[in-house]
Design a protein around this motif. Structure first.
Motif, short mmCIF file in Angstrom:
data_model
loop_
_atom_site.label_atom_id
_atom_site.label_comp_id
_atom_site.label_asym_id
_atom_site.label_seq_id
_atom_site.Cartn_x
_atom_site.Cartn_y
_atom_site.Cartn_z
N TRP C 114 0.82 -1.22 0.00
CA TRP C 114 0.00 0.00 0.00
C TRP C 114 0.85 1.26 0.00
O TRP C 114 0.36 2.36 0.28
N GLN C 115 2.13 1.09 -0.29
CA GLN C 115 3.07 2.20 -0.13
C GLN C 115 3.31 2.92 -1.47
O GLN C 115 3.73 2.28 -2.44
N GLY C 116 3.01 4.20 -1.51
CA GLY C 116 3.29 4.99 -2.71
C GLY C 116 4.19 6.16 -2.37
O GLY C 116 4.28 6.57 -1.21
N ILE C 117 4.86 6.70 -3.40
CA ILE C 117 5.73 7.86 -3.23
C ILE C 117 4.95 9.09 -3.69
O ILE C 117 4.46 9.12 -4.82
N PHE C 118 4.84 10.08 -2.82
CA PHE C 118 4.01 11.25 -3.12
C PHE C 118 4.78 12.55 -2.99
O PHE C 118 5.67 12.68 -2.14
N LEU C 119 4.40 13.50 -3.83
CA LEU C 119 4.77 14.88 -3.57
C LEU C 119 3.63 15.49 -2.77
O LEU C 119 2.46 15.32 -3.12
N PHE C 120 3.97 16.17 -1.69
CA PHE C 120 2.98 16.79 -0.82
C PHE C 120 3.08 18.30 -1.07
O PHE C 120 4.02 18.95 -0.61
N GLU C 121 2.14 18.82 -1.83
CA GLU C 121 2.16 20.25 -2.19
C GLU C 121 1.51 21.06 -1.07
O GLU C 121 0.39 20.77 -0.66
N HIS C 122 2.23 22.10 -0.62
CA HIS C 122 1.72 22.91 0.48
C HIS C 122 1.27 24.31 0.04
O HIS C 122 0.81 25.09 0.85
N ARG C 123 1.45 24.63 -1.25
CA ARG C 123 1.05 25.95 -1.74
C ARG C 123 -0.27 25.89 -2.51
O ARG C 123 -0.58 24.87 -3.12
N ARG C 124 -1.00 27.00 -2.52
CA ARG C 124 -2.31 27.06 -3.18
C ARG C 124 -2.20 27.21 -4.70
O ARG C 124 -3.00 26.65 -5.45
N ASP C 125 -1.24 28.01 -5.16
CA ASP C 125 -1.12 28.29 -6.59
C ASP C 125 -0.50 27.11 -7.34
O ASP C 125 0.20 26.30 -6.75
N PRO C 126 -0.75 27.04 -8.65
CA PRO C 126 -0.11 25.98 -9.46
C PRO C 126 1.41 26.16 -9.46
O PRO C 126 1.91 27.29 -9.47
N HIS C 127 2.12 25.05 -9.42
CA HIS C 127 3.58 25.09 -9.44
C HIS C 127 4.13 23.97 -10.33
O HIS C 127 3.49 22.93 -10.48
N ARG C 128 5.31 24.22 -10.88
CA ARG C 128 6.09 23.15 -11.53
C ARG C 128 7.13 22.71 -10.52
O ARG C 128 8.01 23.50 -10.17
#
Lengths: 138, 138, 138
Positions: C114-128
């Motif tokens: 059940w383990q996945g690698i995630f980016l955890f985005e903490h900002r509201r605006d779109p980002h690259r």
């Protein structure tokens, strides 16, 4: 440079911290890599990997109590179909760690004097936990 | 593939964040590995390793204040024989990190524009902190 | 032993968790290293890398809500000139992770079920967001 990989199993019997420094050192010793790096991955999302003080059991109990209070079991979670300790376990895992990289020199893990490698179990029921060890070096 | 290992020492003078990006880059440059990976381990349980914003000192003070509030010194800890800042230091270490892995390309640490490598000191008294650097590459 | 390095880009559209396990597996497959280690670094200080439960979206929403409450946007931060979601993003990054090390065997990432690698985005605006992948092995 050589590469050695191995999967360990650790049985847990309820919430708490379980030291596994010796088991990891044993694998390093057996694979005969004397200088390099060992990386450790806990292959679960309801328990964590962490470094911790390995001399004072009271310090470990304080850490465990802190997490019980910070991420309580009785909060109002949306995901609650696997019991009250399930969702807190995922949050505590995100707040701690899944992998660590530890140097090896003279065949020994280069940890600090009071530094041990622990599995931090967040579930109440007994579990068999899998830990994947990768050793790179010479 | 080559392997280089080195231990750094950093002197801290009280709680706070201490940048060590330049010291680590210096070791990478000297060992002449141009492409690969550096792993960094802080060999203690009362201070942490962390990545952090390296441009705005106010942001670092906000991070430090957040941890002072989240893990207060005046909570009722069982392990309290080494002073009021001891047990919070272990908890803050568990909440942050001990090791990181950073890529090297063209002889440079491949960090983001605002990303620095910091030691996060959780004790009040001055300390000599040991950081172990392992560089693997070509 | 071989070494492969690559930079990925992930577009985010607001706060939340974004799985990137498949993109990382794809790079491992293409580089033909069958056995070894992949390390992943998120090159930012306002988003994190984390492992997470990858089956239950409700569990991910609970994690996100927990961090919204633990590190609120309306606290009194000294560093507040980049918007109310900026300082909380740095603190949430420090509380989670920037790099992870994951073993590779038989050409596959050795993650738990059940383990996945995630980016955890903490900002509201779109980002690259840029993620740097280093693969070492044979």
């Amino acid at each position: 440079m050589k590469l050695h990989q191995e999967q360990l199993e650790l049985r847990t019997h309820g919430k708490g911290t379980y030291e596994m420094t010796d088991q990891i050192q044993e694998r390093v010793t057996k694979c005969k890599i004397r200088r390099g790096l060992v990386t450790v991955l806990v292959q679960h999302t309801s328990c964590s990997l962490t470094m911790m003080e390995n001399a004072a059991p009271a310090a470990r109990r304080d850490v465990e109590r802190f997490f019980d209070k910070l991420v309580p079991e009785d909060a109002d979670y949306e995901h609650d179909d696997e019991g009250p300790d399930d969702m807190p376990s995922h949050i505590r895992m995100v707040l701690t760690r899944s992998s660590e990289a530890i140097p090896i020199a003279d065949g020994k893990l280069q940890l600090g004097t009071w530094q041990g490698i622990f599995l931090f179990e967040h579930r109440r029921d007994p579990h068999r936990r899998r830990i994947y060890v990768t050793i790179i070096g010479e």
